[in-house]
Design a protein around this motif. Structure first.
Motif, short mmCIF file in Angstrom:
data_model
loop_
_atom_site.label_atom_id
_atom_site.label_comp_id
_atom_site.label_asym_id
_atom_site.label_seq_id
_atom_site.Cartn_x
_atom_site.Cartn_y
_atom_site.Cartn_z
N LYS A 120 0.88 -1.18 0.00
CA LYS A 120 0.00 0.00 0.00
C LYS A 120 0.91 1.22 0.00
N TRP A 121 0.38 2.35 -0.44
CA TRP A 121 1.20 3.53 -0.68
C TRP A 121 0.99 4.64 0.34
N ASP A 122 0.27 4.35 1.42
CA ASP A 122 -0.02 5.41 2.39
C ASP A 122 1.24 5.98 3.03
N THR A 123 2.20 5.15 3.34
CA THR A 123 3.44 5.64 3.94
C THR A 123 4.21 6.54 2.97
N HIS A 124 4.27 6.12 1.73
CA HIS A 124 4.97 6.90 0.71
C HIS A 124 4.25 8.23 0.49
N ILE A 125 2.95 8.19 0.36
CA ILE A 125 2.19 9.41 0.11
C ILE A 125 2.26 10.34 1.31
N ASP A 126 2.25 9.79 2.52
CA ASP A 126 2.44 10.62 3.71
C ASP A 126 3.75 11.39 3.63
N SER A 127 4.81 10.70 3.22
CA SER A 127 6.11 11.36 3.19
C SER A 127 6.19 12.42 2.08
N ILE A 128 5.60 12.16 0.91
CA ILE A 128 5.69 13.17 -0.14
C ILE A 128 4.76 14.35 0.13
N VAL A 129 3.64 14.11 0.80
CA VAL A 129 2.75 15.22 1.18
C VAL A 129 3.47 16.11 2.19
N LYS A 130 4.15 15.51 3.14
CA LYS A 130 4.89 16.28 4.14
C LYS A 130 5.98 17.11 3.48
N LYS A 131 6.74 16.50 2.56
CA LYS A 131 7.79 17.24 1.86
C LYS A 131 7.21 18.38 1.03
N ALA A 132 6.13 18.10 0.33
CA ALA A 132 5.52 19.13 -0.52
C ALA A 132 4.99 20.28 0.34
N GLN A 133 4.40 19.98 1.49
CA GLN A 133 3.89 21.03 2.37
C GLN A 133 5.02 21.91 2.89
N GLN A 134 6.16 21.30 3.19
CA GLN A 134 7.31 22.09 3.64
C GLN A 134 7.77 23.05 2.55
N ARG A 135 7.76 22.57 1.33
CA ARG A 135 8.19 23.41 0.22
C ARG A 135 7.16 24.50 -0.10
N LEU A 136 5.89 24.20 0.09
CA LEU A 136 4.87 25.22 -0.10
C LEU A 136 4.98 26.31 0.96
N TYR A 137 5.41 25.94 2.14
CA TYR A 137 5.65 26.95 3.17
C TYR A 137 6.72 27.93 2.69
N LEU A 138 7.78 27.39 2.10
CA LEU A 138 8.83 28.26 1.55
C LEU A 138 8.28 29.14 0.44
N LEU A 139 7.41 28.58 -0.37
CA LEU A 139 6.80 29.35 -1.45
C LEU A 139 5.99 30.52 -0.88
N ARG A 140 5.24 30.26 0.18
CA ARG A 140 4.48 31.34 0.83
C ARG A 140 5.40 32.43 1.36
N GLN A 141 6.53 32.01 1.91
CA GLN A 141 7.48 33.00 2.42
C GLN A 141 8.04 33.85 1.28
N LEU A 142 8.29 33.23 0.15
CA LEU A 142 8.81 33.97 -1.00
C LEU A 142 7.78 34.96 -1.55
N ARG A 143 6.50 34.61 -1.47
CA ARG A 143 5.44 35.52 -1.95
C ARG A 143 5.46 36.84 -1.20
N LYS A 144 5.87 36.79 0.05
CA LYS A 144 5.91 38.01 0.87
C LYS A 144 6.88 39.04 0.31
N PHE A 145 7.85 38.57 -0.49
CA PHE A 145 8.85 39.48 -1.06
C PHE A 145 8.43 40.03 -2.42
N ASN A 146 7.17 39.76 -2.80
CA ASN A 146 6.63 40.26 -4.07
C ASN A 146 7.48 39.87 -5.28
N LEU A 147 7.90 38.61 -5.29
CA LEU A 147 8.66 38.11 -6.44
C LEU A 147 7.74 37.96 -7.64
N PRO A 148 8.29 38.01 -8.85
CA PRO A 148 7.46 37.83 -10.04
C PRO A 148 6.76 36.46 -10.05
#
Length: 94
Positions: free
Chosen positions: A23-51
């Motif tokens: 089953k893929w629940d463990t794998h999907i849990d790990s990639i969701v966690k990684k993607a959420q961490q990276r989206l947090y960084l994306l939100r931080q970058l938006r604060k700097f009004n990047l293109p």
């Protein structure tokens, strides 16, 4: 040859977490966690009004690459709820 074979609950192979019950629940849990961490960084970058184009590239390189790694292996046997979690990540990035 009188060797002991060790069983494992999960095995990480080439970035993909494979569980004993295939089953893929463990794998999907790990990639969701990684993607959420990276989206947090994306939100931080938006604060700097990047293109917008630069933010899209950042998402593509960091989050999308995590979500698409070995997708051909696990996508067809993932459950609807697991795929829904992945869709939420993509919608959040949009």
């Amino acid at each position: 040859m009188n060797s002991t074979v060790m069983t494992m609950e999960t095995l990480r192979f080439l970035g993909t977490t494979i569980s004993q019950d295939l089953k893929w629940d463990t794998h999907i849990d790990s990639i969701v966690k990684k993607a959420q961490q990276r989206l947090y960084l994306l939100r931080q970058l938006r604060k700097f009004n990047l293109p917008q184009e630069l933010l899209k590239q950042f998402y593509s390189v960091t989050a999308e690459s995590v979500l698409c790694t070995s997708v051909t292996v696990w996508f067809s046997s993932a459950t609807k709820s697991e795929l829904g979690r992945l869709r939420r990540i993509v919608r959040t990035a949009e």
